[in-house]
Design a protein around this motif. Structure first.
Motif, PDB file in Angstrom:
ATOM      1  N   MET A   1     -14.170  -3.077  83.046  1.00 37.82           N
ATOM      2  CA  MET A   1     -15.154  -3.030  84.123  1.00 37.82           C
ATOM      3  C   MET A   1     -16.094  -4.239  84.022  1.00 37.82           C
ATOM      4  N   HIS A   2     -16.499  -4.757  85.174  1.00 37.89           N
ATOM      5  CA  HIS A   2     -17.428  -5.891  85.222  1.00 37.89           C
ATOM      6  C   HIS A   2     -18.588  -5.540  86.150  1.00 37.89           C
ATOM      7  N   PHE A   3     -19.806  -5.791  85.673  1.00 39.25           N
ATOM      8  CA  PHE A   3     -21.023  -5.377  86.379  1.00 39.25           C
ATOM      9  C   PHE A   3     -21.927  -6.565  86.662  1.00 39.25           C
ATOM     10  N   ALA A   4     -22.400  -6.671  87.903  1.00 39.38           N
ATOM     11  CA  ALA A   4     -23.502  -7.570  88.239  1.00 39.38           C
ATOM     12  C   ALA A   4     -24.775  -6.737  88.157  1.00 39.38           C
ATOM     13  N   LEU A   5     -25.669  -7.096  87.226  1.00 36.61           N
ATOM     14  CA  LEU A   5     -26.856  -6.281  86.955  1.00 36.61           C
ATOM     15  C   LEU A   5     -28.128  -6.964  87.452  1.00 36.61           C
ATOM     16  N   ASP A   6     -29.019  -6.171  88.010  1.00 41.48           N
ATOM     17  CA  ASP A   6     -30.299  -6.668  88.507  1.00 41.48           C
ATOM     18  C   ASP A   6     -31.354  -6.592  87.403  1.00 41.48           C
ATOM     19  N   GLY A   7     -31.030  -7.156  86.266  1.00 39.05           N
ATOM     20  CA  GLY A   7     -31.955  -7.108  85.133  1.00 39.05           C
ATOM     21  C   GLY A   7     -31.220  -6.702  83.875  1.00 39.05           C
ATOM     22  N   ILE A   8     -31.970  -6.486  82.821  1.00 43.13           N
ATOM     23  CA  ILE A   8     -31.376  -6.193  81.509  1.00 43.13           C
ATOM     24  C   ILE A   8     -31.489  -4.696  81.214  1.00 43.13           C
ATOM     25  N   PRO A   9     -30.443  -4.061  80.690  1.00 44.21           N
ATOM     26  CA  PRO A   9     -30.556  -2.649  80.303  1.00 44.21           C
ATOM     27  C   PRO A   9     -31.624  -2.451  79.231  1.00 44.21           C
ATOM     28  N   GLU A  10     -32.336  -1.350  79.342  1.00 42.24           N
ATOM     29  CA  GLU A  10     -33.378  -1.018  78.368  1.00 42.24           C
ATOM     30  C   GLU A  10     -32.939   0.221  77.597  1.00 42.24           C
ATOM     31  N   PHE A  11     -32.728   0.048  76.298  1.00 42.70           N
ATOM     32  CA  PHE A  11     -32.200   1.131  75.477  1.00 42.70           C
ATOM     33  C   PHE A  11     -33.334   2.018  74.979  1.00 42.70           C
ATOM     34  N   ALA A  12     -33.068   3.317  75.012  1.00 39.62           N
ATOM     35  CA  ALA A  12     -34.069   4.307  74.616  1.00 39.62           C
ATOM     36  C   ALA A  12     -33.912   4.664  73.142  1.00 39.62           C
TER      37      ALA A  12
END
Length: 520
Positions: free
Chosen positions: A323-334
């Motif tokens: 899978m390939h994702f265009a992301l609107d920012g960086i994931p924030e890990f909890a």
């Protein structure tokens, strides 16, 4: 006079390697590929506007220093990473941080995972020494070893036992020996299992998977080129090879599908393209899977039945999702994984199942069941290589096992959507904003990869790492060591050959060197 001195079929990294070496040696060489771009599975592709993805291969794995030197690979700009990957088994586990500095890695493992894990890793490194020599992964210009030659690589009884493991054992046979604590060593056991099984169609407890563990865990000697991450993605590698080839006078033609490798009087005479045109040359090197080359591109009457039979029945069962994702920012890990919010840790994040769970998921997938909690290798390369995505955005990719490819009550499309959503859900459990960040995404199954790259069954190995497809059972440039192809001028150079799979360049190098030696 022939149109060219040599023709290379396929412009993947092995095809381009062979083409560049032939042209460098003074042979007028033509390289043909049916796609719109060169590089094959070692490509960086703009799937969405401004977002570039390593569409299949992503890391240049260790290769021979001889090959590296001849191809100028050491000149390529790299992304220097302090951390190659972080492995998790699941919420609550201590992450395994795979530092590129060996001392820092061992210190981390000792402090966080305990002395038993350090001893276990040391034991695994010792275990893989003889299998590495037996497989000959880093030996460019050498033929595959016979079984007797593989055992002769052992220097003592322990090493003989490791080669027996290589041929008959399972991943869990080996990791249970060195990392027996299923709780404390969970992340490490999961990482090693996925490392092996992604080049097989077998669960980690299935006999024969230890061969893939040895291949993936093999450690090069001081003469080999170590793992690199390239600036601009893996496509920078094949762009370099393409430039090396064309700058020396070689000709690269895209959108040119080869239908037939032509043979006359026991030697190749050239190729016939899909449009019916014929191009002549006394040397043809095929970067297409060996079985497709021999049984799909050569007239059956040009080969004995026993040779064609030897190249039939290869296991090409790819069983994964990419899978390939265009992301609107960086994931924030909890919590408890806030450490993953450090960009240093975000290049490659493994969210793995245990070997036991992975085995059950493989058995389920054979019955058409999509894994409920799939193992995932998540990459966000734009964190450390910002040119891969627009400013403030990110390009991410996820690889996951096992996608059902046998009989199922669900349709192929339903399973693709279902498993894709489970991958997204699992990442979102660790990084709650992940799904909200997705601007666009695409999902490739083995069927898609087969169509895009001509890889049979979507098998990026061109022949899975099973014991019956390694060593003497993996062809070299002229076919199997005990049964060469009786056609002069025809050579095999794909990842399905000895020295492959992976981005090693060795199959292409071996084919070019064999062709040049024969031409003399």
């Amino acid at each position: 006079m022939a149109d060219f001195d040599a023709i290379v079929v396929g412009a993947g990294h092995n095809g381009l390697t062979a083409a560049a070496l032939l042209q460098k040696a003074g042979l007028r060489t033509l390289c043909l590929d049916f796609k719109l771009y060169a590089g094959g599975m070692a490509s960086t592709v703009e799937l969405f506007d401004g977002f570039h993805f390593e569409i299949a291969g992503s890391v240049q794995i260790p290769t021979s220093a001889v090959v590296s030197r001849e191809l100028g690979l050491d000149e390529l700009p790299t992304v220097d990473l302090d951390v190659m990957s972080v492995s998790l088994r699941g919420v609550g586990d201590e992450p395994l941080v795979y530092y590129t500095d060996p001392m820092k890695l061992m210190t981390h493992i000792n402090e966080v995972h305990g002395a038993e894990a350090v001893n276990g890793m040391a034991g695994l490194l010792a275990w893989c020494q003889a299998p590495t020599r037996a497989l000959g992964r880093f030996e460019a210009g050498q033929p595959p070893k016979t079984l007797d030659e593989m055992y002769a690589c052992a220097t003592n009884e322990f090493e003989r036992s490791t080669i027996t493991d290589l041929l008959f054992g399972s991943v869990t046979d080996v990791i249970d020996r060195y990392l027996p604590d299923r709780e404390k060593h969970g992340a490490l056991r999961g990482m090693l299992s996925l490392l092996a099984c992604n080049t097989t169609y077998r669960g980690p407890a299935t006999p024969g998977t230890a061969a893939a563990l040895a291949y993936g865990f093999a450690v090069p000697d001081e003469n080999a080129l170590l793992v690199k991450k390239l600036q601009g993605g893996i496509g920078a590698l094949t762009s370099h090879l393409s430039d090396l080839f064309t700058s020396a006078g070689g000709e690269l033609r895209l959108r040119s599908k080869v239908e037939e490798i032509q043979v006359a009087d026991g030697r190749v005479s050239g190729v016939r393209l899909e449009d019916g045109s014929i191009i002549t040359a006394p040397i043809v090197i095929s970067g297409i899977a060996p079985d497709l080359t021999v049984n799909g591109m050569v007239d059956p009457s040009a080969l004995p039945a026993d040779v064609r039979e030897r190249f039939s029945g290869q296991d090409h069962r790819g069983s994964y999702l990419q899978m390939h994702f265009a992301l609107d920012g960086i994931p924030e890990f909890a919590a408890p994984y806030e450490l993953l919010n450090d960009p240093v840790m975000q290049s490659n994040i493994g969210i793995f199942s245990t070997p036991e769970e992975l085995q059950q998921q493989w058995e389920d997938c054979r019955r058409g069941i999509v894994p409920a909690d799939p193992s995932i290798a998540l990459q966000i390369p734009s964190v450390n290589d910002p040119g891969l995505a627009p400013e403030g955005k990110h390009a991410a990719s996820a690889f996951s096992l096992w996608f059902p490819i046998e009989e199922s009550e669900s349709s192929y499309g339903e399973m693709k959507a279902d498993m894709g959503q489970r991958v997204i859900d699992k990442i979102t459990r660790l990084a709650p904003n992940f799904e909200r960040l997705i601007l666009k995404h695409t999902t490739f199954t083995p069927k898609h990869m087969g169509t895009m790259f001509g890889a049979p069954g979507g098998d990026y190995c061109h022949g899975l790492i099973h014991p019956d497809q390694i060593g003497p059972n993996r062809p070299g440039p002229k076919g199997y060591v005990d049964q060469p192809i009786p056609i002069d001028g025809l050579y095999l150079a794909s990842a399905g050959c000895h020295g492959g799979p992976g981005i090693t360049f060795v199959p292409g190098y071996n084919a070019a060197k064999q062709a040049l030696a024969d031409a003399k």
